[in-house]
Design a protein around this motif. Structure first.
Motif, mmCIF file in Angstrom:
data_model
loop_
_atom_site.group_PDB
_atom_site.id
_atom_site.type_symbol
_atom_site.label_atom_id
_atom_site.label_comp_id
_atom_site.label_asym_id
_atom_site.label_seq_id
_atom_site.Cartn_x
_atom_site.Cartn_y
_atom_site.Cartn_z
ATOM 1 N N THR A 162 0.815 -1.223 0.000
ATOM 2 C CA THR A 162 0.000 0.000 0.000
ATOM 3 C C THR A 162 0.847 1.271 0.000
ATOM 4 O O THR A 162 0.311 2.366 -0.111
ATOM 5 C CB THR A 162 -0.947 0.036 1.217
ATOM 6 O OG1 THR A 162 -0.170 0.012 2.411
ATOM 7 C CG2 THR A 162 -1.920 -1.122 1.188
ATOM 8 N N ALA A 163 2.151 1.148 0.118
ATOM 9 C CA ALA A 163 3.028 2.322 0.131
ATOM 10 C C ALA A 163 3.224 2.839 -1.299
ATOM 11 O O ALA A 163 2.985 2.124 -2.275
ATOM 12 C CB ALA A 163 4.371 1.964 0.747
ATOM 13 N N THR A 164 3.656 4.091 -1.415
ATOM 14 C CA THR A 164 3.905 4.683 -2.730
ATOM 15 C C THR A 164 5.397 4.774 -3.050
ATOM 16 O O THR A 164 5.799 5.461 -3.971
ATOM 17 C CB THR A 164 3.271 6.086 -2.816
ATOM 18 O OG1 THR A 164 3.792 6.880 -1.751
ATOM 19 C CG2 THR A 164 1.758 6.013 -2.726
ATOM 20 N N SER A 165 6.200 4.071 -2.269
ATOM 21 C CA SER A 165 7.633 3.972 -2.550
ATOM 22 C C SER A 165 8.146 2.660 -1.964
ATOM 23 O O SER A 165 7.454 2.007 -1.175
ATOM 24 C CB SER A 165 8.390 5.161 -1.943
ATOM 25 O OG SER A 165 8.260 5.154 -0.529
ATOM 26 N N ASP A 166 9.341 2.309 -2.355
ATOM 27 C CA ASP A 166 9.961 1.067 -1.863
ATOM 28 C C ASP A 166 10.339 1.287 -0.400
ATOM 29 O O ASP A 166 11.194 2.110 -0.081
ATOM 30 C CB ASP A 166 11.192 0.751 -2.719
ATOM 31 C CG ASP A 166 11.779 -0.608 -2.422
ATOM 32 O OD1 ASP A 166 11.508 -1.167 -1.340
ATOM 33 O OD2 ASP A 166 12.533 -1.107 -3.283
ATOM 34 N N THR A 167 9.708 0.560 0.491
ATOM 35 C CA THR A 167 9.948 0.731 1.938
ATOM 36 C C THR A 167 10.807 -0.384 2.526
ATOM 37 O O THR A 167 10.932 -0.496 3.748
ATOM 38 C CB THR A 167 8.596 0.793 2.688
ATOM 39 O OG1 THR A 167 7.838 -0.381 2.378
ATOM 40 C CG2 THR A 167 7.806 2.036 2.317
ATOM 41 N N VAL A 168 11.431 -1.194 1.659
ATOM 42 C CA VAL A 168 12.290 -2.271 2.146
ATOM 43 C C VAL A 168 13.539 -1.679 2.793
ATOM 44 O O VAL A 168 14.172 -0.778 2.251
ATOM 45 C CB VAL A 168 12.685 -3.238 1.006
ATOM 46 C CG1 VAL A 168 13.838 -4.145 1.415
ATOM 47 C CG2 VAL A 168 11.493 -4.053 0.580
ATOM 48 N N VAL A 169 13.861 -2.198 3.971
ATOM 49 C CA VAL A 169 15.105 -1.848 4.642
ATOM 50 C C VAL A 169 15.842 -3.154 4.896
ATOM 51 O O VAL A 169 15.292 -4.084 5.501
ATOM 52 C CB VAL A 169 14.848 -1.105 5.980
ATOM 53 C CG1 VAL A 169 16.156 -0.857 6.714
ATOM 54 C CG2 VAL A 169 14.112 0.195 5.727
ATOM 55 N N CYS A 170 17.066 -3.217 4.400
ATOM 56 C CA CYS A 170 17.897 -4.403 4.607
ATOM 57 C C CYS A 170 18.959 -4.060 5.653
ATOM 58 O O CYS A 170 19.609 -3.037 5.585
ATOM 59 C CB CYS A 170 18.588 -4.813 3.313
ATOM 60 S SG CYS A 170 17.426 -5.315 2.014
#
Length: 175
Positions: free
Chosen positions: A159-167
């Motif tokens: 549902t986000a409008t950007s890549d919210t992945v944090v590695c």
């Protein structure tokens, strides 16, 4: 005894052929031109003329794109009683116009449809859906993946409008 011939008729009529003076018939009153559905009258017929001074003009039958035609000429008016009316110009944020007015209809045929509002997990929403467009401009884009030696400490929920992945880097526990 001779009588004078008629010199006028009712409004909406005109005088027929002239009396010869030798007959027994009075001058006729003839109906002026009457317009039919889809037309309006131009000119007037006050009952004193010898010909119909009324002509018929066609009413508007279509409008520009983004409008629809409202009303209908009955033939009994002296003006075009139709008008072009603006169709819905925006569907509101989060929607797009799947069907728009092309000027050929008698009603607003605009159909609003919701744009894509969510994606599968590990994807995010990309694009704009401001209610002005005619297509769903939202697409689902894959989020990045973590490399070897990293773990996912925050992910894309769809549902986000950007890549919210944090590695984050993996660390070994010390004993």
């Amino acid at each position: 005894e001779c009588l004078a011939c008629r010199t006028s008729c009712q409004e909406g009529q005109h005088l027929g052929p002239v009396c010869s003076g030798s007959g027994t018939e009075d001058r006729e009153c003839l109906d002026c031109t009457r317009c039919s559905l889809g037309f309006y009258s131009v000119g007037s017929c006050d009952g004193t003329g010898t010909v119909s001074t009324v002509s018929c003009s066609a009413c508007r039958t279509g409008c520009a794109s983004g409008e629809y035609l409202q009303g209908q000429c009955s033939g009994a008016t002296t003006f075009d009683s139709t008008e072009c009316v603006a169709c819905l110009d925006t569907c509101g944020a989060g929607n797009y116009k799947a069907v728009t007015c092309d000027g050929s209809t008698g009603e607003d045929v605009t159909q609003c449809v919701a744009c894509t509002a969510s994606c599968e997990t590990n994807f995010y929403l990309d694009g704009t859906c401001d209610g002005l467009g005619t297509a769903d401009n939202i697409s689902c884009v894959g989020c990045k993946t973590c490399s070897r030696g990293e773990y996912l400490s925050s992910w894309c929920n769809g549902t986000a409008t950007s890549d919210t992945v944090v590695c984050s880097n993996c660390t070994e526990c010390e004993q």
